[in-house]
Motif scaffolding. Structure first.
Motif, short mmCIF file in Angstrom:
data_model
loop_
_atom_site.label_atom_id
_atom_site.label_comp_id
_atom_site.label_asym_id
_atom_site.label_seq_id
_atom_site.Cartn_x
_atom_site.Cartn_y
_atom_site.Cartn_z
N GLU A 188 -26.02 -50.61 -67.05
CA GLU A 188 -26.26 -51.71 -67.71
C GLU A 188 -26.70 -52.50 -66.65
O GLU A 188 -27.03 -53.34 -67.17
CB GLU A 188 -24.70 -51.72 -68.34
N ALA A 189 -25.79 -51.91 -65.30
CA ALA A 189 -25.92 -53.67 -64.05
C ALA A 189 -27.87 -53.97 -63.48
O ALA A 189 -28.21 -55.10 -63.25
CB ALA A 189 -25.44 -53.29 -62.64
N ALA A 190 -28.62 -52.64 -63.94
CA ALA A 190 -30.02 -52.64 -64.20
C ALA A 190 -30.87 -53.05 -65.46
O ALA A 190 -31.95 -52.55 -65.41
CB ALA A 190 -30.18 -50.95 -64.06
N GLY A 191 -29.47 -53.17 -66.47
CA GLY A 191 -30.81 -54.00 -67.65
C GLY A 191 -30.94 -52.72 -68.31
O GLY A 191 -31.17 -52.68 -69.62
N VAL A 192 -30.44 -51.37 -68.73
CA VAL A 192 -30.15 -49.69 -69.58
C VAL A 192 -28.99 -50.12 -70.26
O VAL A 192 -27.93 -50.46 -70.12
CB VAL A 192 -30.13 -48.35 -68.50
N GLN A 193 -29.28 -50.13 -72.17
CA GLN A 193 -28.43 -50.13 -72.13
C GLN A 193 -28.32 -48.69 -72.67
O GLN A 193 -28.58 -47.92 -72.51
CB GLN A 193 -28.78 -50.42 -74.45
N VAL A 194 -26.23 -48.65 -73.12
CA VAL A 194 -26.15 -47.50 -72.92
C VAL A 194 -24.85 -46.82 -73.32
O VAL A 194 -24.38 -47.24 -73.92
CB VAL A 194 -25.21 -47.25 -71.33
N LYS A 195 -24.99 -45.48 -74.14
CA LYS A 195 -23.57 -45.12 -75.36
C LYS A 195 -23.51 -44.35 -74.62
O LYS A 195 -23.91 -42.54 -74.96
CB LYS A 195 -24.28 -45.01 -77.17
N PRO A 196 -22.35 -44.13 -74.14
CA PRO A 196 -21.84 -43.74 -73.71
C PRO A 196 -21.07 -42.33 -74.57
O PRO A 196 -19.99 -43.07 -75.17
CB PRO A 196 -20.69 -43.36 -72.49
N VAL A 197 -20.68 -41.04 -74.43
CA VAL A 197 -20.39 -40.13 -74.90
C VAL A 197 -19.47 -38.72 -74.88
O VAL A 197 -19.86 -38.40 -74.18
CB VAL A 197 -20.72 -39.43 -76.58
N GLY A 198 -17.57 -38.84 -74.49
CA GLY A 198 -16.73 -37.56 -73.54
C GLY A 198 -16.92 -36.89 -75.12
O GLY A 198 -17.04 -37.08 -76.15
N TYR A 199 -16.30 -35.57 -74.29
CA TYR A 199 -15.91 -34.77 -75.42
C TYR A 199 -14.66 -33.90 -74.16
O TYR A 199 -14.70 -33.47 -73.03
CB TYR A 199 -17.03 -33.69 -75.42
N GLY A 205 -39.69 -40.98 -55.01
CA GLY A 205 -39.57 -41.39 -53.67
C GLY A 205 -38.09 -41.64 -53.09
O GLY A 205 -37.34 -42.72 -54.36
N TRP A 206 -36.95 -41.91 -52.62
CA TRP A 206 -36.23 -42.37 -51.44
C TRP A 206 -36.45 -44.34 -52.92
O TRP A 206 -36.75 -44.40 -52.28
CB TRP A 206 -35.51 -43.16 -50.54
N LEU A 207 -35.64 -44.13 -53.89
CA LEU A 207 -35.34 -45.35 -54.46
C LEU A 207 -33.93 -45.75 -54.11
O LEU A 207 -32.54 -45.86 -54.05
CB LEU A 207 -35.51 -44.91 -55.87
N ARG A 208 -33.87 -47.14 -53.95
CA ARG A 208 -32.66 -48.46 -54.18
C ARG A 208 -31.81 -48.79 -54.58
O ARG A 208 -33.04 -49.52 -55.62
CB ARG A 208 -32.86 -49.21 -53.36
N PRO A 209 -30.40 -49.09 -55.63
CA PRO A 209 -30.89 -50.04 -56.40
C PRO A 209 -30.91 -50.99 -56.36
O PRO A 209 -31.60 -51.26 -55.73
CB PRO A 209 -29.08 -50.22 -56.00
N PRO A 210 -31.22 -51.72 -57.67
CA PRO A 210 -31.81 -53.01 -57.71
C PRO A 210 -31.52 -53.80 -56.63
O PRO A 210 -30.19 -53.67 -56.85
CB PRO A 210 -31.90 -53.55 -59.15
N GLY A 211 -31.59 -54.85 -55.87
CA GLY A 211 -31.14 -55.76 -55.03
C GLY A 211 -30.60 -55.77 -53.78
O GLY A 211 -29.96 -56.10 -53.18
N ALA A 212 -30.82 -54.37 -53.31
CA ALA A 212 -30.27 -53.59 -53.01
C ALA A 212 -30.85 -53.10 -51.05
O ALA A 212 -32.21 -53.73 -51.28
CB ALA A 212 -30.12 -51.99 -52.70
#
Length: 212
Positions: A9-20, A205-212
Protein backbone atom coordinates in the motif's frame (compact mmCIF):
# COMPACT_ATOMS: atom_id res chain seq x y z
CA UNK A 1 0.52 -10.92 7.01
CA UNK A 2 0.32 -7.29 8.14
CA UNK A 3 3.71 -6.22 6.85
CA UNK A 4 3.15 -7.27 3.23
CA UNK A 5 -0.09 -5.28 2.68
CA UNK A 6 1.43 -2.30 4.49
CA UNK A 7 4.47 -2.33 2.22
CA UNK A 8 2.43 -2.75 -0.95
CA UNK A 9 0.00 0.00 0.00
CA UNK A 10 2.92 2.33 0.70
CA UNK A 11 4.03 1.67 -2.88
CA UNK A 12 0.57 2.54 -4.20
CA UNK A 13 -0.73 -1.00 -4.71
CA UNK A 14 -4.35 -1.78 -3.81
CA UNK A 15 -4.42 -4.89 -1.64
CA UNK A 16 -7.12 -7.27 -0.45
CA UNK A 17 -5.63 -9.56 2.21
CA UNK A 18 -7.59 -12.66 3.20
CA UNK A 19 -6.57 -15.00 6.00
CA UNK A 20 -7.62 -18.58 6.78
CA UNK A 21 -7.32 -21.16 9.54
CA UNK A 22 -3.94 -22.87 9.75
CA UNK A 23 -5.71 -26.25 9.63
CA UNK A 24 -7.74 -25.45 6.52
CA UNK A 25 -6.69 -27.48 3.49
CA UNK A 26 -9.20 -26.42 0.83
CA UNK A 27 -8.23 -22.84 0.04
CA UNK A 28 -10.54 -22.21 -2.91
CA UNK A 29 -12.75 -20.06 -0.65
CA UNK A 30 -10.04 -17.70 0.67
CA UNK A 31 -8.49 -17.35 -2.79
CA UNK A 32 -11.87 -16.54 -4.32
CA UNK A 33 -12.64 -14.05 -1.53
CA UNK A 34 -9.34 -12.34 -2.23
CA UNK A 35 -10.29 -11.96 -5.89
CA UNK A 36 -7.36 -14.08 -7.03
CA UNK A 37 -8.90 -14.86 -10.41
CA UNK A 38 -9.17 -11.21 -11.46
CA UNK A 39 -6.27 -9.69 -9.50
CA UNK A 40 -3.17 -8.48 -11.34
CA UNK A 41 -1.01 -10.26 -8.77
CA UNK A 42 -1.54 -12.97 -6.18
CA UNK A 43 0.78 -13.24 -3.17
CA UNK A 44 0.53 -16.64 -1.45
CA UNK A 45 2.21 -16.45 1.94
CA UNK A 46 2.20 -19.41 4.28
CA UNK A 47 4.08 -22.26 5.93
CA UNK A 48 5.23 -25.29 3.92
CA UNK A 49 1.94 -27.15 4.30
CA UNK A 50 0.02 -24.01 3.41
CA UNK A 51 2.17 -23.56 0.30
CA UNK A 52 1.09 -26.97 -0.94
CA UNK A 53 -2.58 -26.19 -0.37
CA UNK A 54 -2.30 -22.74 -1.93
CA UNK A 55 -0.56 -24.14 -5.00
CA UNK A 56 -3.31 -26.74 -5.42
CA UNK A 57 -6.03 -24.14 -4.93
CA UNK A 58 -4.52 -21.75 -7.46
CA UNK A 59 -4.23 -24.55 -10.01
CA UNK A 60 -7.85 -25.57 -9.44
CA UNK A 61 -8.91 -21.98 -10.12
CA UNK A 62 -6.89 -21.97 -13.33
CA UNK A 63 -4.36 -19.44 -12.03
CA UNK A 64 -1.11 -20.76 -13.43
CA UNK A 65 0.74 -17.74 -14.84
CA UNK A 66 3.99 -17.75 -12.87
CA UNK A 67 4.42 -14.02 -13.49
CA UNK A 68 1.14 -13.32 -11.70
CA UNK A 69 1.94 -15.38 -8.60
CA UNK A 70 4.63 -13.77 -6.42
CA UNK A 71 5.71 -15.33 -3.15
CA UNK A 72 8.40 -15.24 -0.50
CA UNK A 73 10.88 -18.16 -0.43
CA UNK A 74 9.09 -19.92 2.44
CA UNK A 75 7.69 -22.40 -0.08
CA UNK A 76 11.11 -23.47 -1.35
CA UNK A 77 11.73 -26.48 0.86
CA UNK A 78 11.60 -30.25 0.82
CA UNK A 79 8.15 -30.50 2.42
CA UNK A 80 6.66 -28.66 -0.52
CA UNK A 81 8.44 -30.92 -3.01
CA UNK A 82 7.08 -33.93 -1.10
CA UNK A 83 3.56 -32.53 -1.42
CA UNK A 84 3.70 -31.29 -5.01
CA UNK A 85 6.57 -33.17 -6.63
CA UNK A 86 8.38 -29.89 -7.25
CA UNK A 87 8.40 -26.29 -6.07
CA UNK A 88 5.40 -24.21 -7.19
CA UNK A 89 5.86 -22.62 -10.62
CA UNK A 90 5.73 -19.08 -9.26
CA UNK A 91 7.86 -15.96 -9.08
CA UNK A 92 9.83 -15.70 -5.84
CA UNK A 93 11.11 -12.61 -4.06
CA UNK A 94 14.18 -13.23 -1.92
CA UNK A 95 16.74 -11.20 0.00
CA UNK A 96 19.54 -13.66 -0.81
CA UNK A 97 20.63 -15.73 -3.79
CA UNK A 98 18.83 -18.71 -5.27
CA UNK A 99 20.22 -22.04 -6.36
CA UNK A 100 21.96 -22.06 -9.72
CA UNK A 101 21.92 -18.28 -10.18
CA UNK A 102 24.67 -17.74 -12.78
CA UNK A 103 24.88 -14.04 -11.95
CA UNK A 104 25.99 -14.68 -8.35
CA UNK A 105 29.78 -15.24 -8.15
CA UNK A 106 29.39 -17.16 -4.90
CA UNK A 107 26.95 -19.74 -6.25
CA UNK A 108 29.50 -22.04 -8.01
CA UNK A 109 31.41 -22.44 -4.73
CA UNK A 110 28.20 -23.28 -2.86
CA UNK A 111 27.12 -25.78 -5.51
CA UNK A 112 30.56 -27.42 -5.46
CA UNK A 113 30.40 -27.87 -1.67
CA UNK A 114 26.90 -29.40 -1.78
CA UNK A 115 28.01 -31.76 -4.55
CA UNK A 116 31.15 -32.74 -2.64
CA UNK A 117 29.25 -33.64 0.52
CA UNK A 118 26.40 -35.37 -1.29
CA UNK A 119 23.55 -32.99 -0.48
CA UNK A 120 22.24 -32.02 -3.93
CA UNK A 121 18.61 -32.71 -2.94
CA UNK A 122 18.63 -30.12 -0.15
CA UNK A 123 21.01 -27.66 -1.84
CA UNK A 124 18.23 -25.55 -3.47
CA UNK A 125 16.61 -24.83 -0.10
CA UNK A 126 17.21 -21.07 0.37
CA UNK A 127 17.65 -21.46 4.10
CA UNK A 128 20.58 -23.81 3.49
CA UNK A 129 22.05 -21.18 1.16
CA UNK A 130 21.61 -18.52 3.85
CA UNK A 131 23.20 -20.80 6.47
CA UNK A 132 26.20 -21.38 4.19
CA UNK A 133 26.49 -17.62 3.70
CA UNK A 134 26.43 -17.00 7.43
CA UNK A 135 29.09 -19.62 8.11
CA UNK A 136 31.54 -18.33 5.50
CA UNK A 137 30.96 -14.73 6.65
CA UNK A 138 31.72 -15.63 10.26
CA UNK A 139 34.82 -17.53 9.13
CA UNK A 140 35.88 -14.38 7.27
CA UNK A 141 35.60 -12.40 10.52
CA UNK A 142 37.60 -15.00 12.46
CA UNK A 143 40.36 -15.14 9.83
CA UNK A 144 40.66 -11.36 9.80
CA UNK A 145 40.94 -11.25 13.59
CA UNK A 146 43.49 -14.06 13.90
CA UNK A 147 43.04 -17.08 16.16
CA UNK A 148 44.72 -15.44 19.18
CA UNK A 149 42.47 -12.35 19.05
CA UNK A 150 39.07 -14.04 18.77
CA UNK A 151 36.69 -12.91 21.52
CA UNK A 152 32.90 -12.42 21.55
CA UNK A 153 33.42 -8.67 21.68
CA UNK A 154 35.84 -8.66 18.75
CA UNK A 155 33.56 -10.79 16.57
CA UNK A 156 30.58 -8.58 17.45
CA UNK A 157 32.55 -5.47 16.48
CA UNK A 158 33.45 -7.08 13.15
CA UNK A 159 29.82 -7.92 12.49
CA UNK A 160 28.63 -4.41 13.35
CA UNK A 161 31.20 -2.85 11.05
CA UNK A 162 30.50 -5.21 8.13
CA UNK A 163 28.89 -3.38 5.19
CA UNK A 164 28.97 -6.18 2.62
CA UNK A 165 28.92 -7.51 0.06
CA UNK A 166 27.46 -10.60 1.68
CA UNK A 167 28.33 -13.96 0.18
CA UNK A 168 25.23 -15.27 -1.61
CA UNK A 169 23.43 -12.18 -0.36
CA UNK A 170 22.95 -8.46 -0.70
CA UNK A 171 25.69 -6.32 -2.24
CA UNK A 172 25.55 -3.90 0.70
CA UNK A 173 24.33 -3.84 4.29
CA UNK A 174 23.34 -1.05 6.64
CA UNK A 175 22.20 -2.10 10.09
CA UNK A 176 20.16 0.47 11.99
CA UNK A 177 18.97 2.24 8.84
CA UNK A 178 15.37 1.96 10.06
CA UNK A 179 14.84 3.21 13.59
CA UNK A 180 11.74 1.08 14.19
CA UNK A 181 13.51 -2.05 12.95
CA UNK A 182 17.21 -1.67 13.86
CA UNK A 183 17.98 -5.35 13.25
CA UNK A 184 17.05 -5.04 9.58
CA UNK A 185 20.40 -4.72 7.83
CA UNK A 186 19.23 -5.42 4.28
CA UNK A 187 16.29 -3.72 2.58
CA UNK A 188 17.03 -5.13 -0.87
CA UNK A 189 15.31 -7.96 -2.70
CA UNK A 190 15.60 -9.70 -6.03
CA UNK A 191 13.05 -11.72 -8.02
CA UNK A 192 13.33 -15.11 -9.69
CA UNK A 193 10.89 -16.92 -11.96
CA UNK A 194 10.78 -20.67 -11.38
CA UNK A 195 10.41 -22.99 -14.38
CA UNK A 196 10.60 -26.34 -12.57
CA UNK A 197 13.39 -28.86 -11.94
CA UNK A 198 15.50 -26.36 -9.96
CA UNK A 199 15.61 -23.89 -12.87
CA UNK A 200 15.40 -20.30 -11.63
CA UNK A 201 15.67 -17.26 -13.90
CA UNK A 202 16.42 -13.85 -12.41
CA UNK A 203 13.77 -11.39 -13.59
CA UNK A 204 14.84 -8.43 -11.44
CA UNK A 205 18.13 -7.73 -9.69
CA UNK A 206 18.57 -6.06 -6.31
CA UNK A 207 15.75 -3.56 -5.69
CA UNK A 208 15.01 -1.30 -2.74
CA UNK A 209 11.70 0.13 -1.48
CA UNK A 210 10.57 3.39 -3.10
CA UNK A 211 12.48 6.30 -1.61
CA UNK A 212 14.96 4.07 0.22
Amino acid sequence: AKAIPKGLEAAGVQVKPVGYSSGQTDLIGPLTSAGAQTADMVIPYSSASGCVNLAKGLKQLGITDSKKIVSAPLCLNGQVIAGLGDFPIWTFAIASSLFGDPTDPGMPAYMAVTQKYGTPDTAPDPWNIVSFSQVVTIVKFLNELGYDKITPQAVLAKAKAFKGPLALGAPSLQCGKYGDAPAVCNDQVQFFNYAGQNKFTKVAGWLRPPGA
